[in-house]
Write an enzyme that holds these catalytic residues in place. Structure first.
Site, PDB file in Angstrom:
ATOM      1  N   CYS A 137      -2.787   0.078   0.952  1.00  0.00           N
ATOM      2  CA  CYS A 137      -2.541  -1.357   0.829  1.00  0.00           C
ATOM      3  C   CYS A 137      -2.676  -2.038   2.178  1.00  0.00           C
ATOM      4  O   CYS A 137      -1.759  -1.991   3.011  1.00  0.00           O
ATOM      5  CB  CYS A 137      -1.153  -1.617   0.250  1.00  0.00           C
ATOM      6  SG  CYS A 137      -0.768  -3.370   0.052  1.00  0.00           S
ATOM      7  N   CYS A 140      -0.138  -4.824   2.770  1.00  0.00           N
ATOM      8  CA  CYS A 140       1.202  -4.317   3.091  1.00  0.00           C
ATOM      9  C   CYS A 140       1.290  -3.841   4.542  1.00  0.00           C
ATOM     10  O   CYS A 140       2.271  -4.129   5.242  1.00  0.00           O
ATOM     11  CB  CYS A 140       1.565  -3.150   2.178  1.00  0.00           C
ATOM     12  SG  CYS A 140       1.355  -3.453   0.420  1.00  0.00           S
ATOM     13  N   ASP A 141       0.285  -3.089   4.999  1.00  0.00           N
ATOM     14  CA  ASP A 141       0.410  -2.357   6.251  1.00  0.00           C
ATOM     15  C   ASP A 141      -0.540  -2.793   7.360  1.00  0.00           C
ATOM     16  O   ASP A 141      -0.439  -2.295   8.480  1.00  0.00           O
ATOM     17  CB  ASP A 141       0.191  -0.855   5.979  1.00  0.00           C
ATOM     18  CG  ASP A 141       1.202  -0.302   4.995  1.00  0.00           C
ATOM     19  OD1 ASP A 141       2.345  -0.782   5.001  1.00  0.00           O
ATOM     20  OD2 ASP A 141       0.852   0.606   4.210  1.00  0.00           O
TER      21      ASP A 141
END
Length: 313
Positions: A137, A140-141
């Site tokens: 992701c 997300c990261d």
């Protein structure tokens, strides 16, 4: 204490969507039972640091975030249990759901929040470096790789979107494509090929990752299985998989309408499925956003939908 196997609201799945559903259903006095499934906490348990979930200005680890949600659901009375759904019968109400092949639960409503599982290449190194440079992701990261070098695996629209997003943060992005072309739309292809800090490696497969503690590089092979086969390494700080997600919906196929990719199809502007009294929340019905906060939001909606359904029936 004798275990009760009947509930007004059964929640299947222990991720952000499931626990949020449990919080709302508990406060509505639905006395929900929640089964966490084979991966309690969902995909967030593989994320070391979460910085984009509201209410945590200093960030929080994925496991800690899920423990906080679990504790909040339990505080308001949710009955949280371990177990995997192995069978369902949605022919009539109350519905019957079988846990671990042995225990039957009857429920007036069901909220499916079983999530989706990221597809991986199947390399042992992916598990070794999970949360230590390997991610599925970028949204997300990606923040953790500002001004660093990363690689994205995939050749479709999702992979191109991830590469473009990362290119706004990282100093260099490799897009590793096993075919000699991108499968993405023409517009996405043009954007990727025109971005100066994205290098597309066509006809290339990843054979492994390396690094002392965190990912430091990837072993690649070009033109695998041909007389032009060439092995080489690249130095990277992050390795992102963008080859799709598989929604965890197999057990529901006989009853629930799914799209071509296996995601649950929702009815109108609700969390309702094609079966009255059965609702879905989170990534299992979301092929687009796949974020913890959006999953939590749909968990709220599903619980409210379930409460209103019970009031009307």
């Amino acid at each position: 204490m004798e275990q009760i196997n009947y509930t007004k609201c059964l929640i299947i799945g222990g991720g952000p969507a499931g626990f949020t559903s449990a919080i709302y259903a508990s406060r509505a006095n639905l006395q929900p039972i929640l089964y966490e499934g084979i991966q309690p906490g969902g995909q967030l348990t593989t994320t070391t640091e979460v910085e984009n979930f509201p209410g945590y200005p200093d960030g929080v680890s994925g496991p800690q975030l899920m423990e906080d949600l679990r504790a909040q659901a339990r505080k308001y009375g949710a009955d949280i249990r371990n177990g995997e759904v192995t069978g369902v019968s949605f022919d009539r109400r109350p519905f019957t759901v079988t846990i671990d092949g042995t225990t039957d639960i009857t429920a007036e409503t069901v909220i499916i929040a079983t999530g989706a599982t990221a597809r991986y290449l199947g390399l042992p190194d992916e598990q070794k470096y999970m949360g230590l440079g390997v991610s599925a992701c970028a949204t997300c990261d990606g923040f953790f790789y500002r001004k660093k070098t990363v690689a994205v695996v995939g050749g479709g629209d999702t992979a191109c979107e991830e590469a473009l997003y990362l290119s706004t943060l990282a100093s260099k992005v490799y897009l590793i494509v096993r075919k000699d072309h991108l499968r993405a739309s023409k517009v996405m292809q043009s954007r990727v090929l025109d971005r100066e800090n994205i290098t597309v490696l066509f006809n290339t497969n990843t054979t492994g990752l390396f690094g002392e503690e965190f990912v430091e590089g990837a072993h690649l092979v070009e033109f695998l299985g041909t007389d032009r086969e060439r092995h080489f390494d690249i130095s990277i700080d992050g390795f992102f998989l963008a080859i799709g997600h598989k929604p965890n919906t197999d057990v529901f196929k006989p009853y629930i309408t799914l799209d071509d990719a296996g995601f649950i199809v929702l009815q109108g502007n609700t969390q309702s499925t094609n079966i009255e009294g059965v609702f879905a929340a989170g990534d299992v019905a979301d092929p687009r956003y796949r974020q913890a906060v959006s999953a939590a939001g749909t968990g709220c909606r599903a619980a409210i939908d379930a409460e209103r359904y019970l009031l009307e029936h």
